[in-house]
Design a protein around this motif. Structure first.
Motif, PDB file in Angstrom:
ATOM      1  N   GLU A   1       0.845  -1.153  -0.071  1.00 13.89           N
ATOM      2  CA  GLU A   1      -0.263   0.183   0.025  1.00 13.89           C
ATOM      3  C   GLU A   1       1.044   1.311   0.447  1.00 13.89           C
ATOM      4  O   GLU A   1       2.020   1.513   0.945  1.00 13.89           O
ATOM      5  N   CYS A   2       0.902   2.180  -1.224  1.00  9.89           N
ATOM      6  CA  CYS A   2       1.699   3.211  -1.096  1.00  9.89           C
ATOM      7  C   CYS A   2       1.284   4.190   0.622  1.00  9.89           C
ATOM      8  O   CYS A   2      -0.398   4.569   0.658  1.00  9.89           O
ATOM      9  N   VAL A   3       1.923   4.833   0.579  1.00  7.01           N
ATOM     10  CA  VAL A   3       2.098   5.569   2.527  1.00  7.01           C
ATOM     11  C   VAL A   3       1.502   6.265   1.597  1.00  7.01           C
ATOM     12  O   VAL A   3       0.915   7.549   2.817  1.00  7.01           O
ATOM     13  N   LYS A   4       1.512   7.307   0.175  1.00  4.81           N
ATOM     14  CA  LYS A   4       1.384   8.675   0.594  1.00  4.81           C
ATOM     15  C   LYS A   4      -0.572   8.931   0.010  1.00  4.81           C
ATOM     16  O   LYS A   4      -1.448   9.363   0.577  1.00  4.81           O
ATOM     17  N   CYS A   5      -0.381   7.829  -1.081  1.00  3.35           N
ATOM     18  CA  CYS A   5      -2.427   7.607  -1.870  1.00  3.35           C
ATOM     19  C   CYS A   5      -2.567   6.776  -0.862  1.00  3.35           C
ATOM     20  O   CYS A   5      -3.696   6.907  -1.647  1.00  3.35           O
ATOM     21  N   GLY A   6      -2.335   5.687  -0.658  1.00  3.69           N
ATOM     22  CA  GLY A   6      -3.104   5.079   0.149  1.00  3.69           C
ATOM     23  C   GLY A   6      -3.736   4.149  -1.510  1.00  3.69           C
ATOM     24  O   GLY A   6      -4.146   2.654  -0.812  1.00  3.69           O
TER      25      GLY A   6
ATOM     26  N   ARG B   1       7.031   2.236  -7.730  1.00  5.10           N
ATOM     27  CA  ARG B   1       7.133   3.561  -7.875  1.00  5.10           C
ATOM     28  C   ARG B   1       5.665   3.378  -7.932  1.00  5.10           C
ATOM     29  O   ARG B   1       5.187   2.146  -8.371  1.00  5.10           O
ATOM     30  N   CYS B   2       5.214   3.590  -7.117  1.00  6.64           N
ATOM     31  CA  CYS B   2       3.285   4.038  -7.253  1.00  6.64           C
ATOM     32  C   CYS B   2       2.844   4.852  -8.684  1.00  6.64           C
ATOM     33  O   CYS B   2       3.083   5.283  -8.777  1.00  6.64           O
ATOM     34  N   PRO B   3       2.194   3.664  -9.008  1.00  6.59           N
ATOM     35  CA  PRO B   3       1.400   3.181 -10.094  1.00  6.59           C
ATOM     36  C   PRO B   3       0.557   4.926 -10.354  1.00  6.59           C
ATOM     37  O   PRO B   3       0.009   5.597 -11.608  1.00  6.59           O
ATOM     38  N   PHE B   4      -0.199   5.185  -9.074  1.00  9.11           N
ATOM     39  CA  PHE B   4      -0.491   6.534  -8.892  1.00  9.11           C
ATOM     40  C   PHE B   4      -0.197   7.826  -8.766  1.00  9.11           C
ATOM     41  O   PHE B   4      -0.379   8.593  -9.494  1.00  9.11           O
ATOM     42  N   CYS B   5       0.788   7.937  -8.061  1.00  8.86           N
ATOM     43  CA  CYS B   5       1.551   9.226  -7.193  1.00  8.86           C
ATOM     44  C   CYS B   5       2.635   9.118  -7.496  1.00  8.86           C
ATOM     45  O   CYS B   5       3.037   9.886  -7.619  1.00  8.86           O
ATOM     46  N   GLY B   6       3.272   7.946  -8.150  1.00  8.43           N
ATOM     47  CA  GLY B   6       4.439   8.323  -8.358  1.00  8.43           C
ATOM     48  C   GLY B   6       5.388   7.921  -7.073  1.00  8.43           C
ATOM     49  O   GLY B   6       6.714   7.957  -6.716  1.00  8.43           O
ATOM     50  N   TYR B   7       4.853   7.708  -5.678  1.00  2.00           N
ATOM     51  CA  TYR B   7       5.852   8.020  -4.371  1.00  2.00           C
ATOM     52  C   TYR B   7       6.349   6.741  -4.332  1.00  2.00           C
ATOM     53  O   TYR B   7       5.732   5.570  -5.104  1.00  2.00           O
ATOM     54  N   ARG B   8       7.360   6.601  -3.596  1.00  5.75           N
ATOM     55  CA  ARG B   8       8.272   5.423  -3.726  1.00  5.75           C
ATOM     56  C   ARG B   8       7.741   4.373  -1.914  1.00  5.75           C
ATOM     57  O   ARG B   8       9.285   3.543  -2.022  1.00  5.75           O
TER      58      ARG B   8
END
Ligand SMILES: [Zn+2]
Length: 61
Positions: free
Chosen positions: A18-23, A38-45
């Protein structure tokens, strides 16, 4: 919208992150497709590992 898609995806026992930024939840095998995880939605890592999204409600009785 996108979230419905993500939740509709069935996990077959693989780890889910689970991406910690966008969830958003992304399966490990999905993450493998993206460079540098990288998160495919927001690019967070940064991801945290969560259990497979099994939607089960257990009644007490
Ligand atoms: Zn994200």
């Amino acid at each position: 919208m996108d979230q419905e898609n993500a939740e509709r995806q069935e996990s077959r026992g693989g780890p889910v992150y689970e991406c910690v930024k966008c969830g958003r939840r992304v399966e490990y095998r999905e993450l493998e497709r993206y460079i540098s995880f990288r998160c495919p939605f927001c690019g967070y890592r940064i991801f945290r590992k969560v259990r497979a999204p099994v939607v089960k409600r257990i009644k007490a009785r």
